[in-house]
Scaffold this motif. Structure first.
Motif, PDB file in Angstrom:
ATOM      1  N   PRO A   1       0.810  -1.231   0.000  1.00 25.82           N
ATOM      2  CA  PRO A   1       0.000   0.000   0.000  1.00 25.82           C
ATOM      3  C   PRO A   1       0.839   1.275   0.000  1.00 25.82           C
ATOM      4  CG  PRO A   1      -0.026  -1.034   2.175  1.00 25.82           C
ATOM      5  CD  PRO A   1       0.624  -2.009   1.240  1.00 25.82           C
ATOM      6  N   GLU A   2       2.050   1.226   0.540  1.00 22.92           N
ATOM      7  CA  GLU A   2       2.875   2.427   0.552  1.00 22.92           C
ATOM      8  C   GLU A   2       3.290   2.815  -0.864  1.00 22.92           C
ATOM      9  OE1 GLU A   2       5.290   2.564   4.685  1.00 22.92           O
ATOM     10  OE2 GLU A   2       5.671   0.799   3.457  1.00 22.92           O
ATOM     11  N   LEU A   3       3.634   1.833  -1.682  1.00 25.80           N
ATOM     12  CA  LEU A   3       3.971   2.148  -3.071  1.00 25.80           C
ATOM     13  C   LEU A   3       2.733   2.648  -3.809  1.00 25.80           C
ATOM     14  CD1 LEU A   3       6.057   2.258  -5.310  1.00 25.80           C
ATOM     15  CD2 LEU A   3       5.454  -0.098  -5.904  1.00 25.80           C
ATOM     16  N   ARG A   4       1.573   2.081  -3.483  1.00 23.96           N
ATOM     17  CA  ARG A   4       0.341   2.560  -4.107  1.00 23.96           C
ATOM     18  C   ARG A   4       0.168   4.059  -3.832  1.00 23.96           C
ATOM     19  NH1 ARG A   4      -1.253   1.455  -7.828  1.00 23.96           N
ATOM     20  NH2 ARG A   4      -1.236   3.675  -8.213  1.00 23.96           N
TER      21      ARG A   4
ATOM     22  N   ASP B   1       0.157   7.146  -6.574  1.00 19.85           N
ATOM     23  CA  ASP B   1      -0.951   8.105  -6.623  1.00 19.85           C
ATOM     24  C   ASP B   1      -0.413   9.529  -6.557  1.00 19.85           C
ATOM     25  OD1 ASP B   1      -2.752   6.016  -6.703  1.00 19.85           O
ATOM     26  OD2 ASP B   1      -3.302   6.153  -4.580  1.00 19.85           O
ATOM     27  N   ALA B   2       0.578   9.746  -5.692  1.00 22.31           N
ATOM     28  CA  ALA B   2       1.170  11.086  -5.560  1.00 22.31           C
ATOM     29  C   ALA B   2       1.896  11.476  -6.838  1.00 22.31           C
ATOM     30  CB  ALA B   2       2.118  11.110  -4.366  1.00 22.31           C
ATOM     31  N   TYR B   3       2.574  10.504  -7.460  1.00 23.05           N
ATOM     32  CA  TYR B   3       3.269  10.800  -8.715  1.00 23.05           C
ATOM     33  C   TYR B   3       2.261  11.215  -9.792  1.00 23.05           C
ATOM     34  CZ  TYR B   3       5.839  10.219 -13.046  1.00 23.05           C
ATOM     35  OH  TYR B   3       6.399  10.453 -14.287  1.00 23.05           O
TER      36      TYR B   3
ATOM     37  N   PRO C   1      -2.895   1.550 -12.599  1.00 19.09           N
ATOM     38  CA  PRO C   1      -4.107   2.131 -13.193  1.00 19.09           C
ATOM     39  C   PRO C   1      -3.917   3.547 -13.727  1.00 19.09           C
ATOM     40  CG  PRO C   1      -4.290   2.034 -10.789  1.00 19.09           C
ATOM     41  CD  PRO C   1      -3.071   1.256 -11.162  1.00 19.09           C
ATOM     42  N   HIS C   2      -2.892   4.250 -13.280  1.00 15.96           N
ATOM     43  CA  HIS C   2      -2.677   5.628 -13.735  1.00 15.96           C
ATOM     44  C   HIS C   2      -1.939   5.638 -15.075  1.00 15.96           C
ATOM     45  CE1 HIS C   2      -4.041   7.388  -9.993  1.00 15.96           C
ATOM     46  NE2 HIS C   2      -3.165   6.695  -9.301  1.00 15.96           N
ATOM     47  N   GLU C   3      -2.498   6.338 -16.033  1.00 21.66           N
ATOM     48  CA  GLU C   3      -1.835   6.465 -17.332  1.00 21.66           C
ATOM     49  C   GLU C   3      -0.473   7.136 -17.187  1.00 21.66           C
ATOM     50  OE1 GLU C   3      -2.670   8.367 -21.794  1.00 21.66           O
ATOM     51  OE2 GLU C   3      -4.047   8.760 -20.127  1.00 21.66           O
TER      52      GLU C   3
END
Length: 387
Positions: A129-132, A136-138, A260-262
């Motif tokens: 979850p930390e990498l998730r 998300d922040a990136y 999931p983020h493009e």
């Protein structure tokens, strides 16, 4: 050149360096035996290594594997010495070299040959979850002001060093919130990295998982803004628990492909394209797994450092190699401790060992009064540059 301070040892009761051997390594060995169905001979070899490192002496036999000549000379100089008389950096490096021998990593006639003993821990971090949250922040940086984005990428790479799996081995609940910057030479770093010229920027990686992911995002930015290629230097084989290898970079890119983020998938695509055309070069050197400081780096690696526009050294181990894992006065200027380095160098490091240099004397006095363990918790960090 003035005399160097003595090396940090592992003999002082209550010291951090001694706790690595007496508290961290037993947990590490238990984790390995739990992660893999090792046969009795390997489990027994790991337990024997642990027992020897706690109360034994260095045997004369050279541990197998690559760079055997270097290790033969290093072991010959210390054979017969009690482990607790060894310098911390040397003893820790030797422990991990012996660990690879115990798990038969370099035994070409063993089915365990080439099996990274730390892979389960690395893969767990890639799925965690930390990498998730990091990704998300990136993705949220899309459209951000250029200066804010650049700052965020640099700090993500810096604080990513908190994710060091060795540090977390016996500190699973360690605070990994962003902490205090004790030195911030970011402007000098960018001035060097983005200066005109075709010389490469070298980034010497530290850990896999969350840290190498943040490093790759920083490398992507350097590829966009630097005027020459970027080299990412990796370990030639597993070393300390989460040290990054070429396989770890490949695993990380595959993980980014599934995001999931493009924006994250595009990051992986750009990095692959840069590798294919030679603008991003993945490199390694045997010196990255030697038990020595960069002060004695082989001539060919020193020449690479000298010809670079800037060398960015990531993490605590690279910092110990750079300034020397020695009993420095923390107020010693960074430029003095790293003054021998053959070219411009920047260190991005969170403090997770007794070593420190370049701390403002007034802040040092306050830190020692407020938080005597400030060097060990990973919540203080440094961006230091020697132009």
């Amino acid at each position: 050149m003035p005399d160097l301070p003595p090396p940090i040892g592992i003999d002082r009761p209550g010291s951090f360096s001694r706790s690595v051997f007496h508290e961290r390594h037993p947990v590490l060995i238990a984790n390995l035996v739990g992660d893999f169905p090792y046969p009795p001979r390997i489990a027994e070899a790991l337990e024997a290594l642990l027992a020897e490192s706690l109360a034994g002496t260095v045997p004369p036999r050279t541990p197998g594997g690559p760079e055997i000549h270097t290790w033969h000379l290093e072991v010959a100089a210390r054979a017969g010495l009690p482990w607790d008389s060894l310098p911390f950096l040397w003893a820790e490096s030797y422990f991990y070299r012996r660990l690879l021998r115990a798990v038969e990593y370099h035994h070409y006639d063993s089915p365990w040959c080439g099996v990274d003993p730390f892979a389960p821990q690395k893969h767990a971090q890639l799925d965690g979850p930390e990498l998730r949250a990091d990704l998300d922040a990136y993705a949220a940086l899309k459209g951000a002001d250029a200066a804010d984005r650049r700052r965020a990428l640099l700090l993500a790479s810096l604080w990513g060093n908190q994710a060091d799996l060795g540090f977390r081995t016996n500190n699973p609940g360690a605070d990994t919130g962003v902490g205090e910057l004790l030195a911030d030479d970011a402007d000098a770093l960018w001035a060097l990295a983005e200066a005109p010229g075709e010389a490469p920027v070298i980034v010497v990686a530290d850990n896999a998982g969350r840290e190498i992911t943040a490093d790759l995002a920083l490398v992507d930015h350097l590829l966009e803004t630097a005027t020459g290629p970027v080299e990412l230097h990796l370990k030639p084989h597993p070393y300390f628990v989460s040290d990054a290898t070429g396989l770890d970079v490949s695993d990380t890119l595959r993980a980014l492909d599934r995001d999931p983020h493009e924006e994250v998938r595009d990051l992986a695509r750009r990095l692959r394209d840069a590798i294919r055309v030679g603008w991003l070069r993945l490199r390694t050197h045997g010196a990255y797994v030697h038990p020595t400081e960069y002060r004695t780096a082989p001539a060919d690696l020193a020449e690479e450092f000298a010809s670079a526009k800037l060398v960015i050294l990531k993490g605590d181990l690279n910092y110990r190699r750079l300034v020397g894992d020695r009993e420095w006065d923390p107020a010693t200027p960074f430029a003095e401790a790293a003054g021998y380095f053959p070219g411009p160098v920047a260190a991005l490091r969170t403090a997770k060992s007794d070593l420190a240099v370049g701390v403002d004397p007034a802040r040092l006095a306050a830190l020692d009064a407020e938080a005597p363990d400030w060097r060990l918790t990973g919540t203080r960090a440094f961006i230091q540059v020697r132009p």
